[in-house]
Design a protein around this motif. Sequence first.
Motif, PDB file in Angstrom:
ATOM      1  N   MET A   1       0.846  -1.200   0.000  1.00  0.00           N
ATOM      2  CA  MET A   1       0.000   0.000   0.000  1.00  0.00           C
ATOM      3  C   MET A   1       0.881   1.250   0.000  1.00  0.00           C
ATOM      4  N   ALA A   2       0.643   2.134  -0.965  1.00  0.00           N
ATOM      5  CA  ALA A   2       1.426   3.376  -1.079  1.00  0.00           C
ATOM      6  C   ALA A   2       0.707   4.474  -0.287  1.00  0.00           C
ATOM      7  N   ARG A   3       0.983   4.533   1.029  1.00  0.00           N
ATOM      8  CA  ARG A   3       0.220   5.435   1.908  1.00  0.00           C
ATOM      9  C   ARG A   3       0.378   6.906   1.524  1.00  0.00           C
ATOM     10  N   GLU A   4       1.620   7.335   1.278  1.00  0.00           N
ATOM     11  CA  GLU A   4       1.840   8.747   0.965  1.00  0.00           C
ATOM     12  C   GLU A   4       1.145   9.131  -0.342  1.00  0.00           C
ATOM     13  N   GLU A   5       1.273   8.273  -1.348  1.00  0.00           N
ATOM     14  CA  GLU A   5       0.636   8.564  -2.637  1.00  0.00           C
ATOM     15  C   GLU A   5      -0.884   8.536  -2.521  1.00  0.00           C
ATOM     16  N   LEU A   6      -1.405   7.585  -1.740  1.00  0.00           N
ATOM     17  CA  LEU A   6      -2.850   7.520  -1.525  1.00  0.00           C
ATOM     18  C   LEU A   6      -3.342   8.781  -0.833  1.00  0.00           C
ATOM     19  N   ALA A   7      -2.616   9.211   0.204  1.00  0.00           N
ATOM     20  CA  ALA A   7      -3.017  10.417   0.939  1.00  0.00           C
ATOM     21  C   ALA A   7      -3.015  11.634   0.024  1.00  0.00           C
ATOM     22  N   TYR A  50     -11.401   8.604  10.698  1.00  0.00           N
ATOM     23  CA  TYR A  50     -10.836   7.580   9.811  1.00  0.00           C
ATOM     24  C   TYR A  50     -10.389   8.204   8.493  1.00  0.00           C
ATOM     25  N   TYR A  51     -11.245   9.059   7.928  1.00  0.00           N
ATOM     26  CA  TYR A  51     -10.864   9.681   6.651  1.00  0.00           C
ATOM     27  C   TYR A  51      -9.653  10.591   6.829  1.00  0.00           C
ATOM     28  N   THR A  52      -9.597  11.322   7.941  1.00  0.00           N
ATOM     29  CA  THR A  52      -8.467  12.216   8.193  1.00  0.00           C
ATOM     30  C   THR A  52      -7.164  11.431   8.268  1.00  0.00           C
ATOM     31  N   ARG A  53      -7.200  10.267   8.916  1.00  0.00           N
ATOM     32  CA  ARG A  53      -5.989   9.448   9.009  1.00  0.00           C
ATOM     33  C   ARG A  53      -5.542   8.954   7.635  1.00  0.00           C
ATOM     34  N   LEU A  54      -6.504   8.660   6.759  1.00  0.00           N
ATOM     35  CA  LEU A  54      -6.131   8.261   5.394  1.00  0.00           C
ATOM     36  C   LEU A  54      -5.429   9.404   4.671  1.00  0.00           C
ATOM     37  N   LEU A  87      -3.382   2.333  -5.566  1.00  0.00           N
ATOM     38  CA  LEU A  87      -2.616   2.971  -4.503  1.00  0.00           C
ATOM     39  C   LEU A  87      -2.833   2.284  -3.163  1.00  0.00           C
ATOM     40  N   ALA A  88      -4.024   1.744  -2.964  1.00  0.00           N
ATOM     41  CA  ALA A  88      -4.340   1.058  -1.705  1.00  0.00           C
ATOM     42  C   ALA A  88      -3.887  -0.397  -1.712  1.00  0.00           C
ATOM     43  N   GLY A  89      -3.251  -0.832  -2.806  1.00  0.00           N
ATOM     44  CA  GLY A  89      -2.755  -2.197  -2.865  1.00  0.00           C
ATOM     45  C   GLY A  89      -3.817  -3.231  -3.127  1.00  0.00           C
ATOM     46  N   SER A  90      -4.912  -2.831  -3.791  1.00  0.00           N
ATOM     47  CA  SER A  90      -6.007  -3.748  -4.087  1.00  0.00           C
ATOM     48  C   SER A  90      -6.299  -3.730  -5.580  1.00  0.00           C
ATOM     49  N   SER A  91      -6.945  -4.776  -6.037  1.00  0.00           N
ATOM     50  CA  SER A  91      -7.409  -4.831  -7.424  1.00  0.00           C
ATOM     51  C   SER A  91      -8.830  -4.317  -7.482  1.00  0.00           C
ATOM     52  N   ALA A  92      -9.082  -3.404  -8.393  1.00  0.00           N
ATOM     53  CA  ALA A  92     -10.419  -2.824  -8.498  1.00  0.00           C
ATOM     54  C   ALA A  92     -11.388  -3.844  -9.081  1.00  0.00           C
ATOM     55  N   PRO A  93     -12.430  -4.196  -8.335  1.00  0.00           N
ATOM     56  CA  PRO A  93     -13.429  -5.094  -8.918  1.00  0.00           C
ATOM     57  C   PRO A  93     -14.239  -4.362  -9.967  1.00  0.00           C
TER      58      PRO A  93
END
Length: 278
Positions: A1-7, A50-54, A87-93
Amino acid sequence: MAREELARFLRERRAGLRPHEIGLPTSTPRRIPGLRREEVAELAHMSVDYYTRLEQARGPRPSPRILDALAQALRLTPAGRSHLFHLAGSSAPPGTNAVQRVRPQVARMLRRLPETGAIVTDAAYGVVAWNPLAQALLGDDLGRGTTNLAQRRFLGQGRMYESSSAEEFGHIVVARLRRAATRYPHDTQLTALLTELRSGSEEFRKIWETRPVHAPGHRTKTLDHPSAGKLRLDCDVLLVPEDDQEVVLMTADPGSPSARTLRRLAARVTRSSGWPDA
């Protein structure tokens, strides 16, 4: 998971949205032009914390359900949604249903191919756009009756002219419908189509059981046209991956008798349809 890029992506998308785009009042003064964090959190049905932490690259890896909610709240395009999942390390369904709308730029492209028969098919082999030459080649009732090629091929619904590739095309159709059934298990229209095909065509049922696999590409067929005679056509497929659609282009080898016939047919149907020449 690319946290900085996701944020960073979440912050940029939030800043790029305007309140009026999501139905919020614009009369309240704002320090910044974009949405507030609490507004995005409310739209996505999650806590502000939760959203703020993301957005601060401190949150846990979000689940697919959370990512889908964020994609809807931030009004992401299909490409943006796929990027968010990446960015979250998941495959988009895939989405819930096969896309049946046609992008305007794709529709415009069909008009700019006067000597090429062109159609756009969705994941269930429904013809969702076409130009006049394609209508002349596939059957002049296209658009006034059944526009699903699977129903035409297996159930005889609508006019289809004799073609040397009829058997091969049957396997191509079933392979694509099998993929669609896996991708869109909750699409009620697709489910109804498959039920109709299974109950109405023994050939469809037999091919379905063989689990055919086919990748879109080039093929050549001979079409027995009632007025133009036999035409040797090249069929090539361009993908519109974001919408799970295919653009099928039907042409003839340059300088061949089929090319000359296709040019005359194109001129005739273009004049009668009132479409522009290019």
